[in-house]
Structure formats: C-alpha cells, structure tokens
Enzyme design. Sequence first.
Site, PDB file in Angstrom:
ATOM      1  N   LYS A  10      54.203  32.267  11.134  1.00 35.07           N
ATOM      2  CA  LYS A  10      55.365  33.314  10.514  1.00 35.07           C
ATOM      3  C   LYS A  10      54.783  33.036   9.082  1.00 35.07           C
ATOM      4  CE  LYS A  10      59.710  33.877   8.789  1.00 35.07           C
ATOM      5  NZ  LYS A  10      62.315  33.536   9.231  1.00 35.07           N
ATOM      6  N   SER A  12      64.379  37.561  10.910  1.00 41.11           N
ATOM      7  CA  SER A  12      63.973  37.738   9.821  1.00 41.11           C
ATOM      8  C   SER A  12      62.127  37.395  10.500  1.00 41.11           C
ATOM      9  CB  SER A  12      64.016  36.964   8.733  1.00 41.11           C
ATOM     10  OG  SER A  12      63.868  35.324   9.094  1.00 41.11           O
ATOM     11  N   SER A  25      67.318  34.089  13.042  1.00 45.37           N
ATOM     12  CA  SER A  25      65.506  34.476  12.789  1.00 45.37           C
ATOM     13  C   SER A  25      64.589  34.639  13.965  1.00 45.37           C
ATOM     14  CB  SER A  25      65.491  33.830  10.918  1.00 45.37           C
ATOM     15  OG  SER A  25      66.204  34.847  10.282  1.00 45.37           O
TER      16      SER A  25
END
Lengths: 471, 483
Positions: A73, A148, A172
């Site tokens: 990420k 996210s 997330s």
Amino acid sequence: MYKNFAEVKNAITSGVSVLEIVHYYLQNIEKNKECNIFLEVFSDSILTQAKLVDQKIKNKQAGRLAGLVIAIKDNICYKDHRVSASSKILKNFCSLYTSTALQRLLDEDAIVIGRTNCDEFAMGSSNENSAYGHVKNPLNLNKVPGGSSGGSAAAVIANTCTVSLGSDTGGSVRQPASFTGTFGVKPTYGRVSRFGLIAYASSFDQIGVFANTLEDTALVTEIMSGKDSLDSTCSSKQVEKYSVFEKTEKKKIAVFKEVLHNEHLTEDVKNSFSSLLNNLKNEGHEINEISFPYLDVLVPTYYVLTTAEASSNLSRFDGVHYGYRSKDAVGVEETYKKSRSEGFGIEVKRRIMSGTFVLSHGFYDAYYTKAQQVRRIIKEKTKEIFSNNDFILSPTTPNSAFEINSVKDPIQMYLQDIFTVHANLSGNPAISLPLFKDKDGFPFGLQVVANNFFEKELFSFSNYLVKFRND
Amino acid sequence: MKDKYEVVVGLEVHAQLLTKSKAYSSDLNEYGAHPNTNVSVVSLGHPGTLPVMNKKTIEFAIKLGLACHSEISSHQYFARKNYFYPDLPKGYQITQDKTPICTGGFIEIKGENEGQKKIGITRIHMEEDAGKSIHDVDVYDTLIDLNRAGVPLLEIVSEPDIRTSQEAYQYLTEVRKLLRYLDICDGNMEEGSLRCDANISVRLIGETDFGTKVEVKNMNSIKNVQRAIEYEVTRQIEAIEKGEKIDQETRSFDALKGITISMRTKEAANDYRYFPEPDLPPLYISVDQINEVKKTMPALPKELFVKFKTDFGLSDYDAYNLTDNKSLALYFNEVTKNTTHYKVAANLMMGEVKSYLNELGVEIDLFPISPIVIAKLSNLIAEEKVSKTVANQRIFPELLSNPNEEPIDIALRLNLLVESDENNLKSYVVQVLNENKVEKERYQNGEKQLIGFFMGQLMKVSGGKADPKQANSILRELLESSK
C-alpha cells in the site's frame, strides 16, 4: 497460476525462476491497467531483486519467503522508493528508510513489485479519495474495491502479486477484503510495528495482509509480527507459529443482537450470516447472542478520535521540509496555508478540520474526552465478552461492493465501517474471510474477531471456517 | 511611588539535558555540530517515523525532582503540543501536559537579609527542543538547523514566589548550580542550553489578587533576566499610575536597549490542542526506580554548604564561595580528608588556587596540584613550619611546576622552613637594627608603631623565614635593652 505462495513454491521446485514469475505478474498488471491498482510498478528494482533471489535459491541460501512477490500500500515506506499516501502533498516523495514490517519480509527474501493505490492517507472506504484516481474492482469495473487499501485488495484478486500489504485503521483491510473476496487480516494493535507506516491515527493503525489463501495471510503476519525497538507501542510478546493451524475444538462464539438485526444489512448478508451460524450450531459450537448496545456509538467515537490524531499526525505535511509546496506562496504563513490547501484532498481536509475542532479549547471535553471515555468502556466491555467467548462473529460489511460514485454522503460512507471499527477501538485482532457471495455472485466476508494477541487461535479457527466457503 | 507596589515573578526555566542521544531517537545530542548532521528520519519528522523514549531523560528528571524535594509521579503520559513553525518538523512538540513527572518542592535561595528563602516549584516536566531558525546568516532566507530538534529538555516552573529581581537572580543561580551539580545540564545561558521566561506582574502591597502578568522572553543571561524584570516592573508601575490597563501579553527583552517589546497579545495566542501522545505508552515509575536514582545522587551544594559550615567551622561566606562551583567544592572536600586545618585550607583555596584558575580561565579539573598536596601545604602553614607568605609566594609556584614534590621537600630544598634558632634570629635582628639606626632611635623615643617596620625588614633579610612570634620578642627585647 501463482495465485498463492504454495503455487509459487511448486513452480520454483519444478524449475521456474522467480524472474519468470515476476514477469507473469507484470503481465497481469498490464492487463488490469484499467483498474488503476498500482501507482507505481517497481519494474527496475523487482527484476534485479528477482534475479538475486534466483541466485540465492540456486545457492540454497534463500529465506522463507523466496519467490513471494508482494505489493505494498502506498503508505508503507520502502527505502529509495517513492511513497505518497495517494496524496498530491507527497507526490514524488522518496523514502529514506524501510518500514520494520516490510524489512522483515525482505529479510526472508520477499520482493516488492510496486506500490498500490489507496484512499488518500488511508481515509476512505471506497478508494475514491485518491489524488491519483479511484481504483476499480477487478471483479466488476463499475464497482469499488473498498477502501482504504482498495489497491492492495485488487492487486491480490487480479493476481498481480502473491500477497499484498495494507493498513487497517477502521476496517481498511477487512472491508476491501470483503469486497474483493480475499482474505484480509488486521492483527492486534501492537502486534506489528508501525515504524514506517505513514500514520493516519496512531492508536488505531495496524499493518495488515491480503492474500488468496489463509496460509499466506497467516505466514506473512507471523513474519511481520513482533517487538521493534523503533516502535514503543509494539508488543514484546512472543510471536507464535500462526502459519501452523491447530485443530478446532468446540468454540464459544459471541454474536451481537444489534448486528443480527441491523437495519443496514442487505438481505443476502443477513441470510448468509444466519445460515452460517446455524451450521456452526449444528456442528456443536456454542453461539451466544449477546447485546452490545454500543454499536451505534462506535462510528462516531471512532471518527472523533481518529480525526483528532490525524489532525496532529498530518501537521508535518506543511510544505517546508519536504513534499508539495505551493508555487506562489510568499512567506511562511502563506506557504502553510496554500501548500496544505492545494496539497490535501477534500476528505483529508474534512478530517483535519474535524480533528482540529474536537481538540479545540472549549470543545475538547464534549468531544475528545467523551470519546476517550467511550473507548475505554468499549475496551472493557470487549474484554468482558472475551472472558466468556472465544470469538466474535459478524459480517465484515453490511453489503457487498457498491457502484463507483454511488455513495455521496460522507456519513453514509462512514457507516461502511460499522462492523469493523470495533476491533480498532478495542485493539483486537480481526480477519475477513471470503465465505459468502450475494445473489449476483459478488463476494462479501465473514469477520472473526479474537481476543488480544490470540492470532494463533484466530487463524486456526479461520482455517476451520474456510470449509463453509460458498463458491 | 514604587514603594506602594509589590513585585510578583514566576520563572519558567528550560534546561537542555546532557544525554548522549536525543529525547525520542538515537540521534546524537551534541552542541556545535555541523548544521543538520545529527538528523535521522526521526529528527526530520519524516512520514512513518515514531518516537522512542530515552530512559536517561527520565533518570535526569527524577534526579532534579529529588534535588528540588518534589514529588515524583508514579503514573504519567506524554502529550502533543500542536503548532506550526518551520523549525518544528513534526508540527507538534512531545511534552507533558496534565501529568508532569515532578510536582511541588522548592529551591532555597539566599534571602534579602542573611537568611534563606524557599522558592516553590510548581512542576518539572520532560519535553523536546525544537530546531533552530537562523535569520542572520543568509541574506534572503531563514536557515533551519535541526540538530537541536528533539534534544531533551526539562522545564522547571516556579511558583510566583519571587519578589525582587535580585531574588530572581539568586533563584536562577541556584537552579543552574543544581543542574551542574547533578551533571544533567551545562547551564550555559549564552549558548541557550539554559533558557528562562519570566512571568512578571505588580500589585499594591497588601493586595491578595495577582496583577495581570506579562511573559518576557529572550533573556540570554541571568543578569539580563534581572534587568528585564527591573525594566518591566518600572513599565508596569508607570502604566498603572497613569491609569492604564496592563495587557496580558508576551514581550521580548532587547538586551542592547535594556527594554521589553510587545510580541503578541493573549488573543493572538495559539490553541495548542494538547492531547495524549499515542506513539508513546504511558510511563510508570516505581519506588524501586526512584531508589536506584537516589543511590546515584551526588552531594548537593546545600549539603556541602552545611557540612563545610558545621563540620569544618567555616563562615557562611567561605562555605558559600567554596560550594559555588561543584568541582571546586568536591576538590576542597578531598583536601579536608588530609588536613584538619580547614580555615587555612579554605584560605588557600579561595586565595592562591582560585586566582590561578581565574587567571588561566580554567576549571579545577585542569589544576595540576592534587588535593592531598594542598592539604599538606595547609598543614605546613598551620603548624607554622613555613610562613603564609612563603607558602603562597615560594612553595605554591614551585608546586605548580613540580606538582609531585612534597611541600616539605620544597621547603627544605629551598631553605624556606621557619627560622626559630634563637642565635640566628638574633643575628637577623642585630643586622636590621644596625641598618636602620634612625628608625631605631625614633622607636626608642616613643614611636612604638615602628615595630611593624622592623618586622618587615626582618622578614626581608630572613627571606621570610623568621618565626614571627619569636623574632618579634627578640626584636622588642633588643630595642628596649639597647636604649
């Protein structure tokens, strides 16, 4: 092909090189370009690294993760590579160091294929808040992958890497895992070092893992976990062998009435979850339907505390030392105002403003102090639940993936986290298992929450639950 | 007009700690390094970095708390103080807000009259320093040096117990002395390792409410704190007398002009939005831990002062002067282990030793003569084996170049022992009287005060060696008998 680490290892045993495997993933990245999963593919470094690992395999010096190709990420620092938290304010920012969690994987010869798109500073539940465009769900390009860590979830389901890393502050990792039909775990707060994870809300953030198999999820978690002298909130508790699953005995399972009868649940979610509970009952597990009257205050409490911490954590992005600086700013005051106004996206600004507000003189006690008190009550209540139960089960999300641009009200979006924020408020480990599909064939997950630092039990029980997977 | 008013001052002192590394990272804490060299990603506030508490800072805070008779809190947490400034790369300072490590206590100062006065301590807490903004090196830009960012500080907040600028001076002198005795801060105000802000107000004598306080910053010496208070008190009294209201504001001291200038008013003050630092776990300090620190506490100035006074019979003045500087006090303490002639030794310390150090501008650790030798020299003087003059003017300089030689050996080698042989003394006296016939006659005619003159001459011809008591009686005897 190469959908999990076992397949990768088999291929390597039969003579396939890591370099070839990387090329396979690179092709898949190319094929899925439209999904906007990767902000950057580390094409140069990955090929060099792959060759090095091949050499190590040849010399029989390879680590436990040789052949594992990971996507990270865009909020996890990797030395000499860019990291932007999907924000304009960190566009082209290059990290000078590698996060502890990632370093542990690299030390076992995992290699990094690229950084994945996400909601800006990990703030969002649909991956529509990225400064670099939204991510499309590889299962259906009209749908969101969740957020996210949407890019990391999409990367795994699109088979562009073996596993990926995300971060979970309020769901997330688990929510996008639910929306993409992948496994996604958030370890206990303090299990995995946060050093090198760009902070959103420090007392909530944990690095988590996405994978197509539970084995890979557990193995990567096991290797990342453990004491770190660079993160004093990281526990020194011994890390057990998460990747070795124990046989499941009869368990005591808590289910919240407020979840079972929740108005936000879709029919499919409600039915699938109920029938799973029936199956478990039939297998002799004890299902305890208990009341958890705090469900409605979880999301507000979460938003008061996380925005407060975020408002402070994001102060360092001020255009002075690094990152985006407004071109036409004169003087230091204007540099701050313009750089931050132009550099941050709307959702990030909304949360900075909310957080600044709840910490302001005159409002502090009504919001911040109150929310802290509620958090303490939730922690105590959760502890009490685990004194009588082994796990808490719920759907990961009240629904399956929704259409891009369909949720416009931020409050509605925040309710996506209704079942996931609990584990972040209390710190407990939680996993989303891809057990369910709705009537259109879209996946959604089962969330299993365990007692603090009971990752071993969490993975073992999850391994038992996987047999209820409805494909 | 001034007599109607009472001055009320509280001081906030920031002391930079002499730890090897910074407060929350392993970056070096050293003064004077090349700009921006002691800066890792933590000091730079890079994304993803986290603070880790330096245990030394806690130990130092406990030490100071014990020295100030404060209560050491068992349970505390850190807080973030949020504000934007270019030399604050994280956008917040890690400090302690609601739970300071030390609360209460006092520091004793020399009062207006001979007595002592206690100045209350409100709190002592741990925090980190910001970087340094340098405005006067580059013509166009402000430069930033982050070597100082993250250096550990103790903030020492006093009660508003200070009533005069002189007391403020005394208080700061005592704080600095304590920090130096504890070896936790070098106390250099010019270099900024010790900094002081003053909260100053005035009120009519007899009034119980405090006046509106003004905070004064940027005083880079103890003397300047005193000057700033004096200026500020006069300014406030004049304003009140004119019927003006005192604004609650922050003012800056201009040392060149000797005045204070308004920086910002209360309305423009920051809302720092303190909240618990989530990156650092709460801190627990056990009784055992405090006891461990207690074991490492050095002797403090007050203890040595009392010891020098009561055990050694020295005057307040001598004891104060000998404890003013830690290394000097410890040196003297060593001296006293080898002599019981404390006053003689004290005189040597404050006379010859101090003037040697002052002349060279060095501390006693660079002094070549060992305490035991100073003790031996004191014994020679006290036992009247050498005269004070000979000791100071002949033996001491000789010791400086031969610090390993015994004082008695020097005295023997240079023939400096007191002359007490009656015949030899008599021959000196005869010589003096022969050479000063006019004075001799004047003495015999009644000018008895000339005895001093003869003694001086006698010392000269004897090379300072003549036993003064014995010589004096022989002198008188011969003067009287040869009338």
